[in-house]
Design a protein around this motif. Structure first.
Motif, PDB file in Angstrom:
ATOM      1  N   GLN A  94       0.836  -1.202   0.000  1.00 17.57           N
ATOM      2  CA  GLN A  94       0.000   0.000   0.000  1.00 17.57           C
ATOM      3  C   GLN A  94       0.869   1.249   0.000  1.00 17.57           C
ATOM      4  O   GLN A  94       1.981   1.243   0.533  1.00 17.57           O
ATOM      5  N   PRO A  95       0.376   2.350  -0.581  1.00 15.79           N
ATOM      6  CA  PRO A  95       1.182   3.573  -0.631  1.00 15.79           C
ATOM      7  C   PRO A  95       1.174   4.350   0.679  1.00 15.79           C
ATOM      8  O   PRO A  95       2.089   5.127   0.945  1.00 15.79           O
ATOM      9  N   LEU A  96       0.130   4.162   1.496  1.00 13.68           N
ATOM     10  CA  LEU A  96       0.044   4.828   2.793  1.00 13.68           C
ATOM     11  C   LEU A  96       0.695   3.924   3.833  1.00 13.68           C
ATOM     12  O   LEU A  96       0.052   3.045   4.412  1.00 13.68           O
ATOM     13  N   THR A  97       1.991   4.130   4.044  1.00 10.55           N
ATOM     14  CA  THR A  97       2.743   3.307   4.972  1.00 10.55           C
ATOM     15  C   THR A  97       4.054   4.018   5.282  1.00 10.55           C
ATOM     16  O   THR A  97       4.436   4.971   4.590  1.00 10.55           O
ATOM     17  N   PHE A  98       4.739   3.546   6.311  1.00 12.84           N
ATOM     18  CA  PHE A  98       6.080   4.042   6.587  1.00 12.84           C
ATOM     19  C   PHE A  98       7.019   3.500   5.510  1.00 12.84           C
ATOM     20  O   PHE A  98       6.827   2.395   4.997  1.00 12.84           O
ATOM     21  N   PHE A 114       1.825  -0.584  -5.877  1.00 10.40           N
ATOM     22  CA  PHE A 114       0.989  -0.005  -4.835  1.00 10.40           C
ATOM     23  C   PHE A 114      -0.496  -0.058  -5.206  1.00 10.40           C
ATOM     24  O   PHE A 114      -0.880   0.341  -6.305  1.00 10.40           O
ATOM     25  N   VAL A 115      -1.309  -0.554  -4.267  1.00 11.80           N
ATOM     26  CA  VAL A 115      -2.765  -0.531  -4.420  1.00 11.80           C
ATOM     27  C   VAL A 115      -3.369   0.260  -3.266  1.00 11.80           C
ATOM     28  O   VAL A 115      -2.749   0.414  -2.209  1.00 11.80           O
ATOM     29  N   ASP A 116      -4.570   0.729  -3.446  1.00 13.49           N
ATOM     30  CA  ASP A 116      -5.195   1.682  -2.525  1.00 13.49           C
ATOM     31  C   ASP A 116      -5.560   1.032  -1.187  1.00 13.49           C
ATOM     32  O   ASP A 116      -5.565  -0.196  -1.026  1.00 13.49           O
ATOM     33  N   VAL A 117      -5.870   1.901  -0.239  1.00 10.88           N
ATOM     34  CA  VAL A 117      -6.297   1.479   1.097  1.00 10.88           C
ATOM     35  C   VAL A 117      -7.793   1.725   1.256  1.00 10.88           C
ATOM     36  O   VAL A 117      -8.417   2.408   0.439  1.00 10.88           O
ATOM     37  N   ARG A 119     -10.666   3.618   3.492  1.00 10.27           N
ATOM     38  CA  ARG A 119     -10.649   4.852   4.279  1.00 10.27           C
ATOM     39  C   ARG A 119     -10.809   4.577   5.769  1.00 10.27           C
ATOM     40  O   ARG A 119     -10.189   5.246   6.599  1.00 10.27           O
ATOM     41  N   ASP A 120     -11.627   3.594   6.135  1.00 12.69           N
ATOM     42  CA  ASP A 120     -11.897   3.385   7.564  1.00 12.69           C
ATOM     43  C   ASP A 120     -10.750   2.674   8.274  1.00 12.69           C
ATOM     44  O   ASP A 120     -10.434   2.985   9.428  1.00 12.69           O
ATOM     45  N   THR A 121     -10.093   1.712   7.611  1.00 16.28           N
ATOM     46  CA  THR A 121      -8.991   0.994   8.259  1.00 16.28           C
ATOM     47  C   THR A 121      -7.643   1.658   8.014  1.00 16.28           C
ATOM     48  O   THR A 121      -6.697   1.445   8.771  1.00 16.28           O
ATOM     49  N   MET A 122      -7.530   2.437   6.945  1.00 11.53           N
ATOM     50  CA  MET A 122      -6.276   3.037   6.474  1.00 11.53           C
ATOM     51  C   MET A 122      -5.276   1.965   6.035  1.00 11.53           C
ATOM     52  O   MET A 122      -4.107   2.251   5.787  1.00 11.53           O
ATOM     53  N   GLY A 123      -5.717   0.719   5.950  1.00 11.81           N
ATOM     54  CA  GLY A 123      -4.890  -0.390   5.499  1.00 11.81           C
ATOM     55  C   GLY A 123      -5.331  -0.872   4.133  1.00 11.81           C
ATOM     56  O   GLY A 123      -6.374  -0.449   3.599  1.00 11.81           O
ATOM     57  N   MET A 124      -4.557  -1.769   3.538  1.00 16.40           N
ATOM     58  CA  MET A 124      -4.813  -2.232   2.182  1.00 16.40           C
ATOM     59  C   MET A 124      -6.277  -2.602   1.968  1.00 16.40           C
ATOM     60  O   MET A 124      -6.889  -3.314   2.763  1.00 16.40           O
ATOM     61  N   SER A 125      -6.826  -2.150   0.855  1.00 12.62           N
ATOM     62  CA  SER A 125      -8.209  -2.432   0.487  1.00 12.62           C
ATOM     63  C   SER A 125      -8.286  -3.763  -0.255  1.00 12.62           C
ATOM     64  O   SER A 125      -7.670  -3.909  -1.319  1.00 12.62           O
ATOM     65  N   PRO A 126      -9.029  -4.738   0.254  1.00 10.92           N
ATOM     66  CA  PRO A 126      -9.202  -5.987  -0.502  1.00 10.92           C
ATOM     67  C   PRO A 126      -9.807  -5.736  -1.880  1.00 10.92           C
ATOM     68  O   PRO A 126      -9.439  -6.401  -2.851  1.00 10.92           O
ATOM     69  N   GLY A 127     -10.734  -4.769  -1.963  1.00  8.50           N
ATOM     70  CA  GLY A 127     -11.337  -4.460  -3.253  1.00  8.50           C
ATOM     71  C   GLY A 127     -10.317  -3.941  -4.250  1.00  8.50           C
ATOM     72  O   GLY A 127     -10.305  -4.345  -5.417  1.00  8.50           O
ATOM     73  N   ALA A 128      -9.439  -3.043  -3.795  1.00  5.85           N
ATOM     74  CA  ALA A 128      -8.406  -2.507  -4.684  1.00  5.85           C
ATOM     75  C   ALA A 128      -7.429  -3.599  -5.095  1.00  5.85           C
ATOM     76  O   ALA A 128      -6.981  -3.644  -6.246  1.00  5.85           O
TER      77      ALA A 128
END
Length: 382
Positions: A94-98, A114-117, A119-128
Motif C-alpha cells: 500500500q502507498p500509505l505506509t512508513f 501499490f494498491v489503494d487502502v 478509508r476506515d482501516t487506512m490499510g490495504m483495500s481488498p477491493g483494490a
C-alpha cells in the motif's frame, strides 16, 4: 477549538511542558531485567532473555513461533525472502505506509507495486487488491505474473496502519485465489486483534516492531511471527548469519544476515511485554476520551478501530476537512508545545518510488490530505 483540544491534551497528561507524540515509559522492572542481562555478561545475541522473549511473544500473540531480530525493517526483509521473493519479482503493498515497508521490498531486489487502502482501516483495500489482480495479473504454472511488466508477483504486504487491523482475512482469501503469499506488516500492531487472531499471525509470515516510539519498546528490535515451524527455523538460521551450529567451527551454508536481537535488548523487551496489558488499557482509554472530545466538539473525524477489530491505538488519529485545516491544525498544536504530525507522504510521492506501478489511489490521497496523529503515549508512573 484548537485551544480546547490543547487544554484537553494537557489535562490528560497533567503537564504544561512539551508533550511528545509517543514517548516510551520505563519502570523498575525494565531496569532490573537490563541490569540482570549486563550482570550475566551475555549482552549480544546469545542469552536467556532472547529465548524467553521469543517464547513469551509467541504465547501472547498465539503464533506457533516468534524469532526476535534487530528491527522491524530487518524482519520484513527476511520475511520476504522466507516466502520466496527473488530479484526482479514484484511485491504488492500500500502507498500509505512508513517507508520501511517499501524499502524492505527493494532490499530483496524486488519492485514495489501499490494498491489503494480503505478509508476506515487506512490499510490495504481488498477491493483494490482484487481489482488490480483481475485487471493486471495472470496465473502461470509457477505463480502469478503482472501482464504489464512481465514480472512474477511474489508476495503481498498489507500494513495495519497505526495499529488498526486491516481486512486481512479478505486479503488472505484473495491471495489464495492467486497463490500469492502474504507477509503482514504488523510493525505498529502489537496488541491489536481481528477475527480472534493477533495481527501478524494471519498471513504466511508477520512482523512486529519494538522501535523507541512503539507501544512497547526495547530501543530497536523486531520479530518475525509464523505458524510454520520450517519457516521459523529458516528465519532463525538466516538471521544468525546462516551459521551451522557447532561448538567451535565457523561453517555457513548460504548468505545470511547478522540480524539477531541482542540479549540486552531482549531483557528490556521481556519487561515491556509483561507490562503490555496495562499499557493497552491506558491507550484505549485515551482513544475513547479523544473520540468523546471530537464527537462533542462536532469537529474532525476520530479514526476508530474498524468494526469487529480491536486496535492498540498505537497512534490516535483524526481526519480533518482538507489540506488547509490539516496544516493549520499542525501549526496551532506544535506551536503550543503539543506534538502532532501528518500521516506519511505516500510512497508514490517519494522520488525512489514515483515511477512504480500503482492503481487508483483515491482513498490514500484523501487520507494523506486530512489525517493527523495526536499525542498517544502512556502517562508516566509505576
Amino acid at each position: 477549538m484548537y485551544e480546547e483540544l490543547i487544554r484537553f491534551v494537557r489535562d490528560w497528561y497533567q503537564s504544561d511542558d512539551f508533550i511528545p507524540l509517543h514517548a516510551p515509559q520505563f519502570y523498575q522492572r525494565d531496569r532490573d531485567y537490563v541490569l540482570d542481562a549486563i550482570d550475566s555478561t551475555f549482552v549480544s545475541s546469545v542469552g536467556e532473555y532472547v529465548n524467553r522473549f521469543e517464547n513469551e511473544l509467541a504465547t501472547y500473540t498465539g503464533a506457533l513461533r516468534a524469532v526476535a531480530v534487530v528491527n522491524g525493517t530487518a524482519a520484513l526483509q527476511v520475511s520476504l525472502r522466507l516466502v520466496g521473493v527473488e530479484t526482479n519479482d514484484e511485491v504488492i503493498t500500500q502507498p500509505l505506509t512508513f517507508v520501511a515497508t517499501a524499502n524492505a521490498i527493494v532490499h530483496n531486489g524486488a519492485v514495489p507495486v501499490f494498491v489503494d487502502v480503505d478509508r476506515d482501516t487506512m490499510g490495504m483495500s481488498p477491493g483494490a487488491l482484487d481489482r488490480f489482480l483481475c485487471d493486471k495479473a495472470i496465473v502461470m504454472s509457477d505463480g502469478a505474473y503482472n501482464r504489464q511488466s512481465g514480472r512474477r508477483i511474489a508476495a503481498i504486504i498489507p500494513m495495519h496502519t497505526f495499529g488498526h487491523p486491516c481486512r486481512i482475512e479478505k486479503i488472505i482469501e484473495i491471495s489464495k485465489e492467486w497463490a500469492i503469499p502474504v507477509v503482514e506488516d504488523a510493525a505498529e500492531a502489537i496488541g491489536s486483534w481481528t477475527g480472534g487472531h493477533h495481527c501478524g499471525t494471519v498471513g504466511d509470515v508477520g512482523i512486529l516492531s519494538f522501535n523507541g516510539n512503539k507501544t512497547i519498546t526495547c530501543g530497536g528490535g523486531g520479530a518475525i511471527l509464523t505458524n510454520d515451524a520450517v519457516l521459523a527455523d529458516r528465519a532463525k538460521h538466516l538471521t544468525t548469519t546462516a551459521k551451522i551450529p557447532h561448538p567451535w567451527d565457523f561453517d555457513h551454508d548460504e548468505v545470511g544476515y547478522n540480524y539477531r536481537m541482542p540479549n540486552l535488548n531482549a531483557a528490556l523487551a521481556c519487561a515491556q511485554l509483561e507490562q503490555l496489558p496495562g499499557i493497552l488499557e491506558e491507550k484505549r482509554a485515551l482513544a475513547t476520551a479523544y473520540e468523546d472530545f471530537f464527537e462533542k466538539a462536532a469537529w474532525g473525524r476520530f479514526m476508530k478501530a474498524p468494526k469487529g477489530a480491536k486496535s492498540n491505538y498505537w497512534l490516535c488519529a483524526v481526519a480533518l476537512d482538507g489540506v488547509s485545516e490539516r496544516d493549520t491544525f499542525l501549526k496551532k498544536l506544535n506551536d503550543a508545545g503539543v506534538m502532532s504530525r501528518p500521516v506519511w507522504k505516500l510512497m508514490t510521492e517519494l522520488p525512489m518510488y514515483e515511477n512504480c506501478q500503482f492503481g487508483d489511489l483515491e482513498q490514500s490521497i484523501w487520507l494523506r490530505n486530512r489525517v493527523v496523529n495526536l499525542p498517544s503515549g502512556v502517562r508516566s508512573g509505576e
